[in-house]
Design an enzyme around this catalytic site. Structure first.
Site, short mmCIF file in Angstrom:
data_model
loop_
_atom_site.label_atom_id
_atom_site.label_comp_id
_atom_site.label_asym_id
_atom_site.label_seq_id
_atom_site.Cartn_x
_atom_site.Cartn_y
_atom_site.Cartn_z
N SER A 101 0.80 -1.24 0.00
CA SER A 101 0.00 0.00 0.00
C SER A 101 0.83 1.28 0.00
O SER A 101 0.28 2.35 -0.28
CB SER A 101 -0.89 0.03 1.24
N LYS A 104 0.80 3.52 -2.91
CA LYS A 104 -0.35 4.39 -3.22
C LYS A 104 0.00 5.87 -3.13
O LYS A 104 -0.63 6.70 -3.79
CB LYS A 104 -1.52 4.07 -2.27
N TYR A 226 -2.28 -1.87 -10.76
CA TYR A 226 -2.38 -1.73 -9.30
C TYR A 226 -1.69 -2.92 -8.62
O TYR A 226 -0.90 -2.74 -7.68
CB TYR A 226 -3.84 -1.61 -8.86
N TYR A 278 -4.57 2.71 7.80
CA TYR A 278 -5.83 1.98 7.81
C TYR A 278 -6.77 2.54 8.90
O TYR A 278 -6.69 3.73 9.21
CB TYR A 278 -5.60 0.46 7.98
N VAL A 296 0.90 -3.95 3.83
CA VAL A 296 0.76 -5.28 4.44
C VAL A 296 2.01 -6.16 4.26
O VAL A 296 2.09 -7.24 4.83
CB VAL A 296 -0.49 -6.04 3.93
N1 GLU Z 1 -1.86 -5.33 -2.54
C1 GLU Z 1 -2.56 -5.23 -1.32
C2 GLU Z 1 -4.04 -5.37 -1.57
O1 GLU Z 1 -4.55 -4.68 -2.38
C3 GLU Z 1 -2.24 -3.93 -0.64
C4 GLU Z 1 -2.81 -3.85 0.73
C5 GLU Z 1 -2.04 -3.02 1.70
O2 GLU Z 1 -0.82 -3.00 1.74
O3 GLU Z 1 -2.72 -2.35 2.49
O4 GLU Z 1 -4.71 -6.18 -0.99
#
Ligand code: GLU
Length: 343
Positions: A101, A104, A226, A278, A296
């Site tokens: 994430s 992003k 993505y 989160y 994650v």
């Molecule tokens: N590739 C992960 C997903 O989309 C990223 C989640 C994350 O790191 O919060 O589930």
């Protein structure tokens, strides 16, 4: 009392007696700045890492993407890029892990640079969150993602970057390589394939946004980009450099200002502060009080505005999906040096 706290107290006492008591607050401020500038050392990072390194036993390595579950849970690394761009690394400094994430914030920068903030945020909100990263987050309410840092908004953001096939992903990869000055950064193909095979919830969000017209696509290339961006491999040092970049108005750790842009860093840091951790973001703002982004894969990148960047890695996650030991290392460093925005 810690050694660095003691030395700043001595400096403060000296300044107070020299300047006069009516300027106590000013003297304390100077002492605090001297403290921040002078004393983050590898020794301090090592002692914080040693204190927290066994916490991984209380967390759980993510395995909802099967390949992520293969990471050795006791790996740990802690990096800082200081105000003058010096890199400090301790722990498993060469350990690579997927950025997940944290990518992003990079895709948001690429999209906003290309399209302008308005065009991106016409399609999504600036909201914070009390929901997990993969929550449908507003798609079911008014059709627009809550923010660009939860999966729905991030998938949409990447879909708005110009280019056919994997060109949007290549732009994100190039930006990560630029910010870290690390041309060796690559995708982990096993993680990418694993995400692509199992990411049905992300696929669901992609199709809902296609249904509402937010995403225009004839195939899943935009979704694949993505998955690819999440599968870019980095080290804790790379994350500290990303943190430094956004802390310093998009100035690279070596002083390069090719992408210098105060508005972009303000936008990204504000999103990191409100939605970067989160559903723990609010409590994290209370305890750490700094723009941060978690993944994650076990990484967290932290920006101390106008100062330093911090990168941590430890793959065992807490119940919110944040690196358990990583969070505690950040908290210790922030408390020790009063680095929080509200300190
Ligand atoms: N590739 C992960 C997903 O989309 C990223 C989640 C994350 O790191 O919060 O589930």
């Amino acid at each position: 009392m810690k050694k660095n706290n003691l030395s700043s107290l001595i400096i403060a006492t000296f300044l107070i007696s020299f300047i006069g008591t009516n300027q106590t607050v000013y003297a304390q401020k100077i002492a605090k700045e001297i403290n921040v500038q002078k004393t983050i050392t590898k020794e301090v990072l090592t002692s914080i890492l040693d204190k927290n390194k066994n916490l991984y036993t209380q967390g759980k390595v993510a395995n909802y993407i099967p390949e992520l579950g293969k990471m050795q849970s006791n790996k740990i690394a802690f990096s800082v890029v200081t105000e003058n761009g010096k890199v400090l690394n301790v722990g498993d400094v060469n350990q690579k892990f997927t950025i997940q994430s944290i990518s992003k914030i990079i895709s948001l920068m690429v999209a906003v640079n290309e399209k302008g903030e308005k065009k991106i945020f016409d399609k999504m909100g600036y909201f914070g969150t009390d929901k997990p990263f993969n929550h449908f987050a507003n798609l079911d309410l008014n059709g627009k993602p809550l923010n660009p840092l939860m999966n729905a908004g991030a998938i949409l953001t990447t879909s708005l970057i110009d280019g056919e096939g994997d060109i949007p992903y290549q732009k994100i990869l190039q930006m990560v390589r630029y910010i870290t000055k690390n041309p060796t950064i690559e995708i982990n193909n096993s993680v990418y394939n694993s995400e692509k095979e199992t990411g049905h919830k992300n696929r669901g969000m992609f199709y809902i946004m296609k249904n509402t017209g937010l995403i225009v696509a004839n195939n899943e290339d935009k979704l694949d980009n993505y998955f690819r961006q999440c599968s870019i491999e980095v080290t804790a040092e790379d994350l500290a450099k990303i943190g430094y970049f956004f802390a310093n108005h998009c100035t690279r750790f070596d002083g390069d200002k090719k992408y210098y842009n105060k508005e972009i860093s303000k936008l990204i840091e504000s999103q990191m502060l409100t939605a970067g951790m989160y559903e723990f973001s609010g409590e994290y703002a209370r305890t750490v009080g700094l723009p941060s982004k978690s993944g994650v894969g076990g990484g967290i990148t932290v920006s101390v505005p106008n100062k330093i960047g911090i990168g941590v890695f430890s793959p065992a996650l807490d119940s919110h999906g944040n690196s358990l030991a990583g969070y505690r290392m950040i908290l210790d460093l922030v408390n020790q040096y009063n680095l929080g925005l509200f300190d």
